[in-house]
Design a protein around this motif. Sequence first.
Motif, PDB file in Angstrom:
ATOM      1  N   ASP A 151     -18.895   4.578 -18.908  1.00  0.00           N
ATOM      2  CA  ASP A 151     -19.750   5.477 -18.125  1.00  0.00           C
ATOM      3  C   ASP A 151     -20.015   6.797 -18.846  1.00  0.00           C
ATOM      4  N   GLY A 152     -19.608   6.860 -20.104  1.00  0.00           N
ATOM      5  CA  GLY A 152     -19.845   8.076 -20.876  1.00  0.00           C
ATOM      6  C   GLY A 152     -18.881   9.201 -20.561  1.00  0.00           C
ATOM      7  N   ILE A 153     -17.730   8.869 -19.965  1.00  0.00           N
ATOM      8  CA  ILE A 153     -16.735   9.870 -19.578  1.00  0.00           C
ATOM      9  C   ILE A 153     -15.590   9.850 -20.588  1.00  0.00           C
ATOM     10  N   ASP A 154     -15.280  10.997 -21.180  1.00  0.00           N
ATOM     11  CA  ASP A 154     -14.144  11.133 -22.090  1.00  0.00           C
ATOM     12  C   ASP A 154     -12.885  11.437 -21.303  1.00  0.00           C
ATOM     13  N   ALA A 155     -11.773  10.867 -21.742  1.00  0.00           N
ATOM     14  CA  ALA A 155     -10.490  11.092 -21.073  1.00  0.00           C
ATOM     15  C   ALA A 155      -9.482  11.619 -22.084  1.00  0.00           C
ATOM     16  N   TYR A 156      -8.642  12.549 -21.618  1.00  0.00           N
ATOM     17  CA  TYR A 156      -7.631  13.165 -22.462  1.00  0.00           C
ATOM     18  C   TYR A 156      -6.276  13.029 -21.767  1.00  0.00           C
ATOM     19  N   PRO A 157      -5.290  12.455 -22.447  1.00  0.00           N
ATOM     20  CA  PRO A 157      -4.015  12.154 -21.796  1.00  0.00           C
ATOM     21  C   PRO A 157      -2.995  13.275 -21.921  1.00  0.00           C
ATOM     22  N   LYS A 158      -2.134  13.359 -20.904  1.00  0.00           N
ATOM     23  CA  LYS A 158      -0.957  14.222 -20.984  1.00  0.00           C
ATOM     24  C   LYS A 158       0.153  13.597 -20.152  1.00  0.00           C
ATOM     25  N   THR A 159       1.378  13.920 -20.500  1.00  0.00           N
ATOM     26  CA  THR A 159       2.481  13.502 -19.648  1.00  0.00           C
ATOM     27  C   THR A 159       2.511  14.392 -18.413  1.00  0.00           C
ATOM     28  N   SER A 160       3.102  13.883 -17.353  1.00  0.00           N
ATOM     29  CA  SER A 160       3.298  14.720 -16.165  1.00  0.00           C
ATOM     30  C   SER A 160       4.470  15.662 -16.358  1.00  0.00           C
ATOM     31  N   GLY A 161       5.315  15.370 -17.345  1.00  0.00           N
ATOM     32  CA  GLY A 161       6.560  16.106 -17.512  1.00  0.00           C
ATOM     33  C   GLY A 161       7.695  15.477 -16.735  1.00  0.00           C
TER      34      GLY A 161
ATOM     35  N   ALA B 197      -8.260  21.158 -25.357  1.00  0.00           N
ATOM     36  CA  ALA B 197      -9.337  22.150 -25.462  1.00  0.00           C
ATOM     37  C   ALA B 197     -10.697  21.601 -25.047  1.00  0.00           C
ATOM     38  N   PRO B 198     -10.997  20.304 -25.301  1.00  0.00           N
ATOM     39  CA  PRO B 198     -12.312  19.794 -24.867  1.00  0.00           C
ATOM     40  C   PRO B 198     -12.545  19.880 -23.356  1.00  0.00           C
ATOM     41  N   LEU B 199     -11.485  20.003 -22.556  1.00  0.00           N
ATOM     42  CA  LEU B 199     -11.677  20.152 -21.111  1.00  0.00           C
ATOM     43  C   LEU B 199     -12.407  21.442 -20.772  1.00  0.00           C
ATOM     44  N   LEU B 200     -12.319  22.412 -21.653  1.00  0.00           N
ATOM     45  CA  LEU B 200     -12.894  23.721 -21.387  1.00  0.00           C
ATOM     46  C   LEU B 200     -14.397  23.765 -21.663  1.00  0.00           C
ATOM     47  N   ASP B 201     -14.924  22.703 -22.266  1.00  0.00           N
ATOM     48  CA  ASP B 201     -16.324  22.691 -22.707  1.00  0.00           C
ATOM     49  C   ASP B 201     -17.262  21.976 -21.729  1.00  0.00           C
ATOM     50  N   GLY B 202     -16.723  21.435 -20.643  1.00  0.00           N
ATOM     51  CA  GLY B 202     -17.564  20.721 -19.690  1.00  0.00           C
ATOM     52  C   GLY B 202     -17.873  19.307 -20.146  1.00  0.00           C
ATOM     53  N   GLY B 203     -18.541  18.565 -19.262  1.00  0.00           N
ATOM     54  CA  GLY B 203     -18.850  17.174 -19.553  1.00  0.00           C
ATOM     55  C   GLY B 203     -20.033  16.707 -18.738  1.00  0.00           C
TER      56      GLY B 203
ATOM     57  N   HIS C 166     -17.822  23.787  -8.178  1.00  0.00           N
ATOM     58  CA  HIS C 166     -17.485  22.373  -8.005  1.00  0.00           C
ATOM     59  C   HIS C 166     -16.469  21.954  -9.064  1.00  0.00           C
ATOM     60  N   PRO C 167     -15.815  20.794  -8.884  1.00  0.00           N
ATOM     61  CA  PRO C 167     -14.851  20.336  -9.886  1.00  0.00           C
ATOM     62  C   PRO C 167     -15.487  20.197 -11.270  1.00  0.00           C
ATOM     63  N   ASP C 168     -14.801  20.742 -12.283  1.00  0.00           N
ATOM     64  CA  ASP C 168     -15.245  20.574 -13.658  1.00  0.00           C
ATOM     65  C   ASP C 168     -14.283  19.706 -14.463  1.00  0.00           C
ATOM     66  N   VAL C 169     -13.247  19.202 -13.781  1.00  0.00           N
ATOM     67  CA  VAL C 169     -12.299  18.257 -14.375  1.00  0.00           C
ATOM     68  C   VAL C 169     -11.988  17.194 -13.333  1.00  0.00           C
ATOM     69  N   MET C 170     -12.003  15.938 -13.738  1.00  0.00           N
ATOM     70  CA  MET C 170     -11.505  14.855 -12.905  1.00  0.00           C
ATOM     71  C   MET C 170     -10.123  14.464 -13.435  1.00  0.00           C
ATOM     72  N   VAL C 171      -9.158  14.367 -12.542  1.00  0.00           N
ATOM     73  CA  VAL C 171      -7.795  14.018 -12.929  1.00  0.00           C
ATOM     74  C   VAL C 171      -7.392  12.720 -12.250  1.00  0.00           C
TER      75      VAL C 171
ATOM     76  N   GLN D 290      -1.037  11.772 -16.736  1.00  0.00           N
ATOM     77  CA  GLN D 290      -2.341  12.076 -16.147  1.00  0.00           C
ATOM     78  C   GLN D 290      -3.414  11.939 -17.217  1.00  0.00           C
ATOM     79  N   LEU D 291      -4.589  11.508 -16.768  1.00  0.00           N
ATOM     80  CA  LEU D 291      -5.776  11.537 -17.608  1.00  0.00           C
ATOM     81  C   LEU D 291      -6.700  12.611 -17.061  1.00  0.00           C
ATOM     82  N   CYS D 292      -7.154  13.479 -17.944  1.00  0.00           N
ATOM     83  CA  CYS D 292      -8.012  14.600 -17.561  1.00  0.00           C
ATOM     84  C   CYS D 292      -9.381  14.400 -18.202  1.00  0.00           C
ATOM     85  N   CYS D 293     -10.420  14.485 -17.401  1.00  0.00           N
ATOM     86  CA  CYS D 293     -11.772  14.184 -17.874  1.00  0.00           C
ATOM     87  C   CYS D 293     -12.694  15.364 -17.592  1.00  0.00           C
ATOM     88  N   PRO D 294     -13.293  15.950 -18.623  1.00  0.00           N
ATOM     89  CA  PRO D 294     -14.254  17.026 -18.369  1.00  0.00           C
ATOM     90  C   PRO D 294     -15.528  16.472 -17.751  1.00  0.00           C
TER      91      PRO D 294
END
Length: 303
Positions: free
Chosen positions: A164-174, A292-298, A131-136, A179-183
Amino acid sequence: MPADRLKVEVEGRSLELSNLDKVLFPRAGFTKGEVIDYYTRIAPVLLPHLADRALTRIRFPNGVDGGSFFEKNAPAATPGWVRTENLPAPGSSKGRETIDYVVCDELPTLVWLANLAALELHTPQWKIGAHPDVMVVDLDPGAPAALRQCCQVALLMRDRLADDGIDAYPKTSGKKGMQLCCPIAGTQDAEVVSDYARRIARELEQAHPKLIVSKMAKNLRPGKVFIDWSQNNAAKTTVAPYSLRAQPVPAVSTPLTWDEVEAGAAGKRPSTRPWTATEVLRRVAKQGDLLAPLLDGGPELPA
């Protein structure tokens, strides 16, 4: 061997590289050899985000000013040591039920892909068989809105997800957006993830109607930031962090700090120029992998 071909060994795998002097980003004079060098040097932080994920590539054999094509299936001349996985192909434009996807788990595969001018690397939000382990969430500005407005929306989204207890990590699209990436836990299917992202996007649209739009109709977007919640659909992929993008310069989908996003929202940093491959390598040398926190799950998403 022709003069434009070079045999190399990468982690015990033999590869033949070709046309290393061919310019793939003409405005910047950035060659295929430099593309291979970038992907080789960025591999320690890129490969963990590609591992165990079906890879879609966008290839530019004649550079970013030439033609391009999406490639999901493994090409006919794929080396036997490249990992492939036969998987369902939701939304296939050619009506295929399954595709032999390339999975880029190791440096030799990444170098092989770079030699094929696979400049852009896109992945789904889940690993194979899971199942999805990242929400984008994709933040797409409609002119005259730009990256500054994306940063403003990113902060609003970050704070709402935190409720909601969800962490978000930002990146540019280039390109022009973010995009915001959430484990997340990897226990809920793509429909649940997409529905949750859509609900949050609609909440924020109602609270900030002059800044945000959650509907896909393009005529609603000018001057606003479209929160694209549909990135979590089973047929969608998102550009991988650290992937190059087909821009006039060798732009990269670049992880950001929240301090940088706050500065961008206040207009304190250039709001339109993308980070380039050279700059991103310097950033990673100083900061490591900000995603890197995306790799640890959420956590699981709330119902």
